[in-house]
Write a protein that holds these residues in place. Structure first.
Motif, PDB file in Angstrom:
ATOM      1  N   SER A 178      -6.436  -9.866 -29.447  1.00 27.61           N
ATOM      2  CA  SER A 178      -5.540  -9.277 -28.445  1.00 27.61           C
ATOM      3  C   SER A 178      -5.988  -9.633 -27.032  1.00 27.61           C
ATOM      4  N   SER A 179      -7.309  -9.676 -26.791  1.00 27.75           N
ATOM      5  CA  SER A 179      -7.789 -10.031 -25.447  1.00 27.75           C
ATOM      6  C   SER A 179      -7.444 -11.487 -25.125  1.00 27.75           C
ATOM      7  N   MET A 180      -7.542 -12.366 -26.135  1.00 23.96           N
ATOM      8  CA  MET A 180      -7.183 -13.777 -25.904  1.00 23.96           C
ATOM      9  C   MET A 180      -5.679 -13.935 -25.668  1.00 23.96           C
ATOM     10  N   ILE A 181      -4.882 -13.161 -26.392  1.00 24.58           N
ATOM     11  CA  ILE A 181      -3.420 -13.209 -26.198  1.00 24.58           C
ATOM     12  C   ILE A 181      -3.078 -12.780 -24.770  1.00 24.58           C
ATOM     13  N   ASN A 230       2.830  -6.208 -28.584  1.00 27.97           N
ATOM     14  CA  ASN A 230       2.529  -4.974 -27.863  1.00 27.97           C
ATOM     15  C   ASN A 230       1.876  -3.888 -28.705  1.00 27.97           C
ATOM     16  N   MET A 231       2.272  -3.792 -29.981  1.00 30.15           N
ATOM     17  CA  MET A 231       1.688  -2.756 -30.846  1.00 30.15           C
ATOM     18  C   MET A 231       0.181  -2.934 -30.981  1.00 30.15           C
ATOM     19  N   LEU A 232      -0.232  -4.181 -31.035  1.00 25.78           N
ATOM     20  CA  LEU A 232      -1.647  -4.505 -31.205  1.00 25.78           C
ATOM     21  C   LEU A 232      -2.455  -4.206 -29.945  1.00 25.78           C
ATOM     22  N   LEU A 233      -1.788  -4.326 -28.797  1.00 27.91           N
ATOM     23  CA  LEU A 233      -2.516  -4.265 -27.530  1.00 27.91           C
ATOM     24  C   LEU A 233      -2.733  -2.858 -27.002  1.00 27.91           C
ATOM     25  N   LEU A 234      -1.941  -1.904 -27.486  1.00 30.71           N
ATOM     26  CA  LEU A 234      -2.017  -0.548 -26.923  1.00 30.71           C
ATOM     27  C   LEU A 234      -3.429   0.028 -27.041  1.00 30.71           C
ATOM     28  N   ASN A 235      -3.830   0.720 -25.989  1.00 27.18           N
ATOM     29  CA  ASN A 235      -5.145   1.385 -25.932  1.00 27.18           C
ATOM     30  C   ASN A 235      -6.343   0.436 -25.914  1.00 27.18           C
ATOM     31  N   THR A 236      -6.105  -0.847 -25.607  1.00 24.46           N
ATOM     32  CA  THR A 236      -7.265  -1.751 -25.454  1.00 24.46           C
ATOM     33  C   THR A 236      -7.692  -1.748 -23.982  1.00 24.46           C
ATOM     34  N   PHE A 237      -8.961  -2.074 -23.756  1.00 23.63           N
ATOM     35  CA  PHE A 237      -9.500  -2.076 -22.389  1.00 23.63           C
ATOM     36  C   PHE A 237      -8.839  -3.168 -21.546  1.00 23.63           C
ATOM     37  N   PHE A 238      -8.561  -4.319 -22.189  1.00 21.74           N
ATOM     38  CA  PHE A 238      -7.987  -5.446 -21.447  1.00 21.74           C
ATOM     39  C   PHE A 238      -6.617  -5.117 -20.867  1.00 21.74           C
ATOM     40  N   LEU A 239      -5.903  -4.243 -21.544  1.00 26.33           N
ATOM     41  CA  LEU A 239      -4.569  -3.880 -21.054  1.00 26.33           C
ATOM     42  C   LEU A 239      -4.668  -3.106 -19.739  1.00 26.33           C
ATOM     43  N   ASN A 247       0.967 -15.523 -39.891  1.00 27.57           N
ATOM     44  CA  ASN A 247       2.107 -14.689 -39.500  1.00 27.57           C
ATOM     45  C   ASN A 247       1.587 -13.389 -38.898  1.00 27.57           C
ATOM     46  N   TYR A 248       1.359 -13.403 -37.591  1.00 22.05           N
ATOM     47  CA  TYR A 248       0.724 -12.261 -36.920  1.00 22.05           C
ATOM     48  C   TYR A 248       1.552 -10.986 -37.067  1.00 22.05           C
ATOM     49  N   ILE A 249       2.850 -11.162 -37.323  1.00 25.83           N
ATOM     50  CA  ILE A 249       3.782 -10.029 -37.361  1.00 25.83           C
ATOM     51  C   ILE A 249       3.371  -9.012 -38.439  1.00 25.83           C
ATOM     52  N   PHE A 250       2.645  -9.495 -39.510  1.00 22.76           N
ATOM     53  CA  PHE A 250       2.241  -8.605 -40.601  1.00 22.76           C
ATOM     54  C   PHE A 250       1.065  -7.707 -40.215  1.00 22.76           C
ATOM     55  N   TYR A 251       0.278  -8.140 -39.219  1.00 21.84           N
ATOM     56  CA  TYR A 251      -0.989  -7.451 -38.954  1.00 21.84           C
ATOM     57  C   TYR A 251      -0.931  -6.503 -37.760  1.00 21.84           C
ATOM     58  N   LEU A 252       0.209  -6.425 -37.119  1.00 24.45           N
ATOM     59  CA  LEU A 252       0.250  -5.717 -35.838  1.00 24.45           C
ATOM     60  C   LEU A 252      -0.013  -4.220 -35.976  1.00 24.45           C
ATOM     61  N   GLU A 253       0.526  -3.615 -37.040  1.00 21.41           N
ATOM     62  CA  GLU A 253       0.516  -2.150 -37.082  1.00 21.41           C
ATOM     63  C   GLU A 253      -0.767  -1.570 -37.659  1.00 21.41           C
ATOM     64  N   PHE A 254      -1.306  -2.213 -38.734  1.00 20.97           N
ATOM     65  CA  PHE A 254      -2.402  -1.548 -39.433  1.00 20.97           C
ATOM     66  C   PHE A 254      -3.774  -2.139 -39.129  1.00 20.97           C
ATOM     67  N   MET A 255      -3.846  -3.137 -38.236  1.00 17.79           N
ATOM     68  CA  MET A 255      -5.144  -3.745 -37.937  1.00 17.79           C
ATOM     69  C   MET A 255      -5.605  -3.445 -36.508  1.00 17.79           C
ATOM     70  N   ASN A 256      -5.084  -2.377 -35.924  1.00 15.35           N
ATOM     71  CA  ASN A 256      -5.368  -2.090 -34.511  1.00 15.35           C
ATOM     72  C   ASN A 256      -6.847  -1.985 -34.179  1.00 15.35           C
ATOM     73  N   ASN A 257      -7.625  -1.349 -35.075  1.00 11.98           N
ATOM     74  CA  ASN A 257      -9.024  -1.068 -34.746  1.00 11.98           C
ATOM     75  C   ASN A 257      -9.987  -2.125 -35.277  1.00 11.98           C
ATOM     76  N   ASP A 258      -9.439  -3.149 -35.888  1.00 18.02           N
ATOM     77  CA  ASP A 258     -10.275  -4.228 -36.414  1.00 18.02           C
ATOM     78  C   ASP A 258     -10.892  -5.005 -35.243  1.00 18.02           C
ATOM     79  N   TRP A 259     -12.196  -5.307 -35.330  1.00 13.51           N
ATOM     80  CA  TRP A 259     -12.883  -5.957 -34.195  1.00 13.51           C
ATOM     81  C   TRP A 259     -12.304  -7.340 -33.902  1.00 13.51           C
ATOM     82  N   VAL A 268      -5.566 -23.216 -24.816  1.00 16.76           N
ATOM     83  CA  VAL A 268      -6.899 -23.109 -25.426  1.00 16.76           C
ATOM     84  C   VAL A 268      -7.077 -21.719 -26.042  1.00 16.76           C
ATOM     85  N   PHE A 269      -6.628 -20.687 -25.325  1.00 17.41           N
ATOM     86  CA  PHE A 269      -6.759 -19.323 -25.863  1.00 17.41           C
ATOM     87  C   PHE A 269      -5.918 -19.141 -27.129  1.00 17.41           C
ATOM     88  N   ILE A 270      -4.721 -19.745 -27.152  1.00 17.22           N
ATOM     89  CA  ILE A 270      -3.880 -19.655 -28.358  1.00 17.22           C
ATOM     90  C   ILE A 270      -4.568 -20.371 -29.527  1.00 17.22           C
TER      91      ILE A 270
END
Length: 579
Positions: free
Chosen positions: A187-190, A238-247, A169-181, A153-155
């Motif tokens: 990332s929390s759902m993942i 992992n790049m997307l998840l760094l510095n998030t509260f959920f981690l 293709n999530y692989i394109f968004y990992l590096e430059f979309m870190n701070n996007d709401w 369900v989360f996926i």
């Protein structure tokens, strides 16, 4: 060759060949630092196109190589283990489907194809857990499937949240979309999806229940496929998840999972469940090291753990087979005299699990614990890591004591033999890998060696906690754990520790029992009240009772003829007397 066994052999050859192919490609990719991104257009209609994306890099190829190796060995092992199985072909096809789903998950840079592999794993694991089709299997299967559905369900929610980005293709968004709401939500759902698949608290109760599956399946599922899917997904994200509260929340929950599984394993007497709880503990270790932002190290431990854990399950399967399907370790003991080769494999895989120097587990576990000592984490996380490592040694030593060193406890020993060469060959492949894979991978994955400078006592801390754990395991095995409980702790506390902190009760009975009970009462009082008895149900009951009486009379039994003759005689006599 029998047709039943030929499918085993063909599958084994195919998977082994694929493993060698993956190994060659992986070395080539690693040496040339290559990444291949393939897009295959399945259908194109006007402006709509359905595209299948494939990502091949050293990580996906290396993981696929390990999955192919373990699955080929498991299928070869099943040739002997499942030899009395009538539907062996069905079993092999299910295992191959399982491996195919895992492959789809590994090579996908696209969240849609990840969902296909993710759901495939959940569905096929349900079919494999209920394979023996008894009540326990069905309950375990439902618990496994429904726990994994939460992750699905989360996926699905991630897919809908990524609609706005123009591509899945999530692989394109990992590096430059870190701070996007939106990406923070994704990332929390993942993380939540990965927690269900990798059985972190509060979704832990399905993993020991899934032991209802045949042992070769357990060896595959709990080493390199189903439970590692969540870890692999987090490594990719992992790049997307760094510095998030959920981690940070995940770090605490995975540390507690590691601790809880270690304690519960010391109270368990079912051989397969002890190994399952050990898997849960190692998954907690992988997830927690991921939460600290070290994906390569988590991947390294995932691969080394896959080898010795698959071997451990295979040894358990051989022992259970030879003990006439007894899984309780209290009935075992002294088996090293009767099945020395299996005992050798069991001991080496156990030592690799504990992180004994220069076996596979040592290279990854030692590095993880040294980096934990080196990092600026708080004291509670530090203690959770080290106590859990000590507990690993604790339950492993207890297992060795009960199986190998204690006196033999079964009634007879006629069925203990060590000459099933099909099983032994497959176990020896993994035995070899359990010894060398740690050093091999540490040279391959890390281009430069980690040099960690620590004070002497902190450097030796791993050895200290392991020794203390081993000594405690020895003492507990001699004193028999429940007699010790009477002195140390109350019955309720020991029950709490034994039952995985009441997690099965909370996640199954707590969520279902009261609702089902309420439904039953509603049905009994409203649907099956007086109106039911005076209409269809009542008539059915009367007619059923009469038909049962008539069927007894029409069975042509001699005693009924005699009985009716006596009644007729009594009637005639009665009439004569009246007249």
């Amino acid at each position: 060759m029998n047709k039943k066994y030929s499918i085993c052999f063909i599958s084994f050859i195919f998977l082994f060949f694929m493993m060698i192919l993956n190994f060659i490609f992986m070395i080539f990719f690693m040496m040339n630092n290559m990444v291949v991104f393939l897009e295959w257009e399945i259908i194109s209609f006007n402006s709509m196109s359905i595209v299948m994306s494939i990502l091949l890099d050293w990580m996906s190829l290396l993981f696929m190589m390990f999955v192919f190796l373990i699955s080929s060995v498991v299928i070869y092992y099943s040739k002997s283990y499942m030899s009395s199985e009538l539907n062996l072909m069905r079993f092999i096809i299910l295992v191959l489907l399982f491996v195919f789903s895992m492959m789809l998950l590994i090579i996908s840079p696209n969240i849609i194809s990840i969902l296909l592999g993710w759901d495939g794993l959940g569905l096929v694991s349900y079919c494999l857990v209920i394979y023996y089709q008894n009540l326990k299997s069905y309950n375990a299967g439902m618990l496994t499937a429904l726990s994994n559905r939460i992750g699905d369900v989360f996926i699905l929610m991630v897919i809908s949240w990524m609609m706005n980005y123009g591509s899945w293709n999530y692989i394109f968004y990992l590096e430059f979309m870190n701070n996007d709401w939106e990406m923070i939500m994704i990332s929390s759902m993942i993380i939540l999806a990965a927690m269900t698949k990798s059985a972190q608290i509060p979704f832990s109760s399905w993993l020991p229940a899934a032991m209802a599956a045949p042992t070769p399946v357990s060896a595959l599922v709990h080493s390199s496929t189903l439970v590692t899917a969540g870890v692999y997904l987090l490594i990719r994200f992992n790049m997307l998840l760094l510095n998030t509260f959920f981690l940070k929340v995940l770090l605490l929950l995975s540390g507690l999972t590691m601790f809880m599984a270690g304690i519960s394993a010391n109270y368990e007497f079912d051989l397969k469940k002890i190994i399952a709880l050990s898997t849960l503990s190692q998954l907690g270790l992988m997830m927690s090291i991921l939460s600290m932002g070290l994906p390569d190290l988590a991947f390294f431990h995932l691969l080394t753990h896959a080898m010795f854990k698959a071997l451990l399950f295979m040894c358990a399967g051989v022992i259970i087979h030879m003990m006439n399907d007894i899984q309780d370790i209290r009935f075992m003991g002294g088996i090293s005299f009767y099945i020395p080769l299996t005992s050798l494999c069991m001991n080496i895989s156990n030592m690799a699990l504990c992180g004994i120097p220069f076996l596979a587990g040592f290279y990854s576990k030692d590095l993880i614990l040294e980096l934990v000592s080196f990092s600026n984490l708080n004291l509670s996380i530090f203690f959770l890591y080290y106590i859990s490592t000590g507990l690993t040694m604790f339950y492993s030593f207890r297992l060795v004591m009960y199986l190998m060193i204690n006196d033999y406890n079964l009634m007879s020993i006629y069925n203990l033999y060590d000459e099933d060469y099909v099983m032994l060959k497959s176990m020896f492949v993994l035995l070899f890998m359990s010894i060398i894979s740690g050093s091999l991978l540490s040279w391959m994955i890390f281009p430069y060696p980690y040099m960690i400078y620590l004070p002497f006592n902190l450097k030796m801390m791993v050895i200290y906690v392991s020794l203390i754990g081993g000594i405690m395991g020895y003492i507990i095995s001699i004193m028999k754990i429940y007699s010790l409980n009477k002195f140390i702790m109350t019955y309720n506390l020991s029950n709490f520790l034994c039952m995985m902190w009441f997690m099965p009760n909370l996640s199954t009975y707590g969520l279902t029992y009261y609702f089902l009970n309420f439904g039953y009462k509603m049905l009994k009082n409203i649907d099956m009240g007086w109106s039911e008895y005076y209409s269809g149900f009542g008539m059915k009951k009367i007619m059923k009772n009469y038909s049962m009486i008539y069927s007894i009379f029409q069975m042509n039994n001699f005693k009924i003829y005699l009985f009716s003759f006596i009644i007729w005689m009594m009637l005639i006599l009665f009439i004569l007397l009246l007249n």
